[in-house]
Design an enzyme around this catalytic site. Sequence first.
Site, PDB file in Angstrom:
ATOM      1  N   SER A 105       0.831  -1.199   0.000  1.00 58.41           N
ATOM      2  CA  SER A 105       0.000   0.000   0.000  1.00 58.41           C
ATOM      3  C   SER A 105       0.872   1.258   0.000  1.00 58.41           C
ATOM      4  O   SER A 105       1.700   1.436  -0.897  1.00 58.41           O
ATOM      5  CB  SER A 105      -0.953  -0.039   1.193  1.00 58.41           C
ATOM      6  OG  SER A 105      -1.965   0.922   1.066  1.00 58.41           O
ATOM      7  N   GLU A 151      -9.424  -4.640  -6.400  1.00 58.58           N
ATOM      8  CA  GLU A 151      -8.948  -3.402  -5.780  1.00 58.58           C
ATOM      9  C   GLU A 151      -9.237  -2.159  -6.603  1.00 58.58           C
ATOM     10  O   GLU A 151      -9.109  -2.165  -7.823  1.00 58.58           O
ATOM     11  CB  GLU A 151      -7.431  -3.476  -5.558  1.00 58.58           C
ATOM     12  CG  GLU A 151      -6.993  -4.416  -4.482  1.00 58.58           C
ATOM     13  CD  GLU A 151      -5.565  -4.137  -4.073  1.00 58.58           C
ATOM     14  OE1 GLU A 151      -5.278  -2.993  -3.712  1.00 58.58           O
ATOM     15  OE2 GLU A 151      -4.748  -5.065  -4.123  1.00 58.58           O
ATOM     16  N   HIS A 167      -7.381  -5.583  -1.119  1.00 56.13           N
ATOM     17  CA  HIS A 167      -6.177  -4.804  -0.852  1.00 56.13           C
ATOM     18  C   HIS A 167      -5.301  -5.501   0.193  1.00 56.13           C
ATOM     19  O   HIS A 167      -5.757  -5.845   1.282  1.00 56.13           O
ATOM     20  CB  HIS A 167      -6.587  -3.418  -0.362  1.00 56.13           C
ATOM     21  CG  HIS A 167      -5.470  -2.443  -0.208  1.00 56.13           C
ATOM     22  ND1 HIS A 167      -4.714  -2.004  -1.260  1.00 56.13           N
ATOM     23  CD2 HIS A 167      -4.977  -1.807   0.893  1.00 56.13           C
ATOM     24  CE1 HIS A 167      -3.816  -1.136  -0.836  1.00 56.13           C
ATOM     25  NE2 HIS A 167      -3.942  -1.008   0.468  1.00 56.13           N
TER      26      HIS A 167
END
Length: 325
Positions: A163, A257, A287
């Site tokens: 991320s 995602e 995610h």
Amino acid sequence: MDQSVRSRAISNVLRLGVRPILHRIPGHPGGIRVGRSTLDAASLLIPPDSRVRVLPLNDPQLETGRDERPVTGEWVVSRDAEGTAEGAVLYLHGGGYVVCSPRTHRPITSRLALDTGLPVLAPRYRLAPEHPFPAPLEDAVAAYRWLLARGVPASGIVLAGDSAGGHLATALAGEICRQGLPSPAGLVLFSPWVDLTCELSLRAQRGARDPYISAVSAQRVARLVVGPAGFDDPRLALLTCAWTDVPPVFIQVGGDEVLRPEAEALAEAFTSAGADCELQVWKGQMHVFQILNRVLPEAAAAMRDTTRFIRSVTAPAVPERSEAA
């Protein structure tokens, strides 16, 4: 691989119960503090894998005689590691640059240490909004220099992150090149947040089935990350970098995602620059699904593929060993 029943169940719970809450979290320091406290408390409920040792690191770097950032964080080391591997994984945790810590991401760092046999350094970098970008990048560079100064060869170091940590790991790879430091062996990115302006994810929001990431909330957080300087820092813009002398890259992203277009655009940018880049899109996955590698078969399989990549770029730094259970 078709999506498992367990994966569908977890995705539905997140989509119905968690995503609406996260979508409405205000992008201000008070909401961020609540998020930090909640995640830190939740991480205490998940004990680290008994097959690894977690060793705290707090090095003020006084012995260097230079004005360098202190390096804090933790080492995650397999108890069964054979000998001394001439390498390491430098793992930069996700959390939007505003929440999470090395502790919250032990499910990933522990698995990496177990499967690869390499020690994993997870630095505790500074978070926004108290410390906007480039403070996290400065800390990441300090951690990389720390490894080099202690004799870990760059050819045995893999940069990794998820991320926002994926954005940070990629920015670190660019900064290593700009500062003329020796290039790492490879770059591993899980669901990287590539475009902090969120233009790509906002366009993808309507068609994505992301269980809990909202492009709108990500955009609010991004304004805290960049601070008063805004988005003008070229080190933020990963899609427009020249990307010369990039090490091999391995990217995994979930098929559901909202950040999937960002990962695909980054893979295209690397490939266009001549880099060796492998992109995996995992059907039906959310995610950073890799953090559930102890319960999701897809996540465990993704981590095995990650181990294969790390071994391929660090050999012979990593000795061959049997696959972790």
